[in-house]
Design a protein around this motif. Structure first.
Motif, PDB file in Angstrom:
ATOM      1  N   LEU A  41       9.401  80.471 -52.654  1.00  0.00           N
ATOM      2  CA  LEU A  41      10.538  79.775 -51.630  1.00  0.00           C
ATOM      3  C   LEU A  41      10.316  78.290 -51.958  1.00  0.00           C
ATOM      4  N   VAL A  42       9.111  77.800 -51.866  1.00  0.00           N
ATOM      5  CA  VAL A  42       8.706  76.370 -52.323  1.00  0.00           C
ATOM      6  C   VAL A  42       9.257  76.108 -53.830  1.00  0.00           C
ATOM      7  N   LEU A  43       8.760  77.088 -54.738  1.00  0.00           N
ATOM      8  CA  LEU A  43       9.369  76.764 -56.097  1.00  0.00           C
ATOM      9  C   LEU A  43      11.082  76.842 -56.073  1.00  0.00           C
ATOM     10  N   ALA A  44      11.576  77.614 -55.444  1.00  0.00           N
ATOM     11  CA  ALA A  44      12.975  77.811 -55.614  1.00  0.00           C
ATOM     12  C   ALA A  44      13.652  76.707 -55.115  1.00  0.00           C
ATOM     13  N   ILE A  45      13.332  76.229 -54.151  1.00  0.00           N
ATOM     14  CA  ILE A  45      13.806  74.969 -53.361  1.00  0.00           C
ATOM     15  C   ILE A  45      13.695  73.872 -54.313  1.00  0.00           C
ATOM     16  N   VAL A  46      12.314  73.591 -54.766  1.00  0.00           N
ATOM     17  CA  VAL A  46      12.277  72.560 -55.778  1.00  0.00           C
ATOM     18  C   VAL A  46      12.876  72.682 -57.073  1.00  0.00           C
ATOM     19  N   LEU A  47      12.933  73.723 -57.795  1.00  0.00           N
ATOM     20  CA  LEU A  47      13.905  73.914 -58.783  1.00  0.00           C
ATOM     21  C   LEU A  47      15.481  73.976 -58.793  1.00  0.00           C
ATOM     22  N   ILE A  48      15.839  74.534 -57.885  1.00  0.00           N
ATOM     23  CA  ILE A  48      17.267  74.428 -57.416  1.00  0.00           C
ATOM     24  C   ILE A  48      17.889  73.131 -57.174  1.00  0.00           C
ATOM     25  N   LYS A  49      16.961  72.125 -56.450  1.00  0.00           N
ATOM     26  CA  LYS A  49      17.314  70.996 -56.506  1.00  0.00           C
ATOM     27  C   LYS A  49      17.217  69.988 -57.762  1.00  0.00           C
ATOM     28  N   ALA A  50      16.393  70.437 -58.686  1.00  0.00           N
ATOM     29  CA  ALA A  50      16.266  69.911 -59.838  1.00  0.00           C
ATOM     30  C   ALA A  50      17.238  70.235 -61.036  1.00  0.00           C
ATOM     31  N   PHE A  51      17.666  71.605 -61.052  1.00  0.00           N
ATOM     32  CA  PHE A  51      18.620  71.958 -62.052  1.00  0.00           C
ATOM     33  C   PHE A  51      20.091  71.928 -61.380  1.00  0.00           C
ATOM     34  N   HIS A  52      20.321  72.226 -60.189  1.00  0.00           N
ATOM     35  CA  HIS A  52      21.528  72.404 -59.495  1.00  0.00           C
ATOM     36  C   HIS A  52      22.171  71.250 -58.620  1.00  0.00           C
ATOM     37  N   GLN A  53      21.123  70.225 -58.363  1.00  0.00           N
ATOM     38  CA  GLN A  53      21.264  69.285 -57.427  1.00  0.00           C
ATOM     39  C   GLN A  53      21.877  69.879 -55.979  1.00  0.00           C
TER      40      GLN A  53
END
Length: 314
Positions: free
Chosen positions: A82-94
């Protein structure tokens, strides 16, 4: 459809989803499993390296690990995911976590609670019906010293596991599919197929067979997805999923259960066909109840997903 149209933002490239899923899910599972592997190693070493290979790989008691501790350790990979998904979605999809949950609004706890209440009541009715109709199938195994800690572990941690799956499948992936296809049915069915396949390694599948168990996982995924589409967010689905897994762990376990804990009852034999039929009927009942309460319009399921209007600020 603010939740699904959030992907209409120019950041919906397929390769971004591939990277996020590979890193968040696969890497998250590997990294999150390290504490469990360490505890298993220590426990085996303390027992002189002598352990019996469990019939169910989820039965950590075979390694000398307390089932409640084992349950807590098995939730850690989902926290990492969950933590990785939140961080990566913010980085890749804003997109923020709020964007993935319901298109950017605050988390609707009333919807979460409604999901818990409706599906929880349905589960309890089905459980007591089974207890009355076939009491010989259920063996009462109440152990206060083991069950009371289970209540705390299950109530606190299982919703994180359930919420992570909903965030990824009914939130993130559903948005991606909606952005690519602009079809509600695709945003429901495709993530549901992937959700079912994610459970292919579960002990129930090994016990009863791939084609016997996949329909049940798929049906549940579709039920979750329909609630997310009609309610324009995944809070209801999180509540339903969370109470399903939590109550399931507290009430009944079996030799092939994915969660091996000191539940109140042990089920001697399971019938996957009967369970699948009951799941379909109860899911339909749940959707009807929620439609009445929330006044849903089921015609939305047949509509095309339109990109949101952009208003020029001149």
């Amino acid at each position: 459809m603010k939740h699904l149209t959030r992907a209409f933002d120019g950041q919906n490239q397929w390769w971004k989803y591939l990277v996020v899923i590979i890193v968040a899910v696969i890497v998250g599972q590997i990294v999150g499993a390290i504490p469990l592997i360490v505890v298993i190693g220590v426990s085996v070493a303390m027992n002189g390296g002598q352990v019996a290979t469990p019939e169910n790989a989820m039965d950590l008691s075979a390694y000398g690990i307390d089932p409640n501790l084992g349950l807590a350790l098995m939730v850690i990979p989902f926290i990492v995911m969950l933590v990785l998904a939140i961080v990566l979605i913010k980085a890749f999809h804003q997109r923020t976590s709020k964007d993935v949950v319901n298109g950017g609004r605050s988390f609707r706890w009333n919807r979460f609670g409604l999901g818990v209440a409706v599906w929880g009541v349905i589960m309890l009715v089905l459980f007591f019906a089974q207890l009355l109709i076939s009491p010989e199938d259920l063996e009462f195994r109440f152990d206060p010293a083991a069950f009371i800690p289970l209540v705390f572990v299950a109530v606190l941690l299982i919703p994180i596991q359930s919420g992570t799956e909903e965030f990824i499948f009914r939130g993130y992936l559903a948005q991606g599919v909606a952005g690519w296809t602009k079809r509600v049915w695709a945003a429901i069915l495709i993530p549901s197929v992937l959700f079912a396949l994610m459970h292919a390694a579960n002990p129930e599948v090994k016990e009863h067979g791939f084609w016997m168990m996949m329909p049940s996982y798929f049906v549940f995924g579709v039920a979750f997805a329909i609630t997310a589409v009609l309610d324009d967010g995944i809070e209801l689905a999180i509540g339903i999923h969370a109470v399903n897994n939590t109550l399931g762990a507290l009430l009944v376990t079996s030799k092939e259960s994915a969660i091996q804990v000191p539940s109140l009852f042990f089920q001697q034999e399971t019938d996957p066909v009967n369970d699948a039929v009951v799941l379909v009927v109860s899911s339909v009942i749940m959707l009807i109840i929620l439609k009445v309460i929330l006044k849903w319009d089921f015609s939305i399921l047949a509509k095309k997903i339109e990109a949101p209007m952009v208003v020029d600020e001149a």
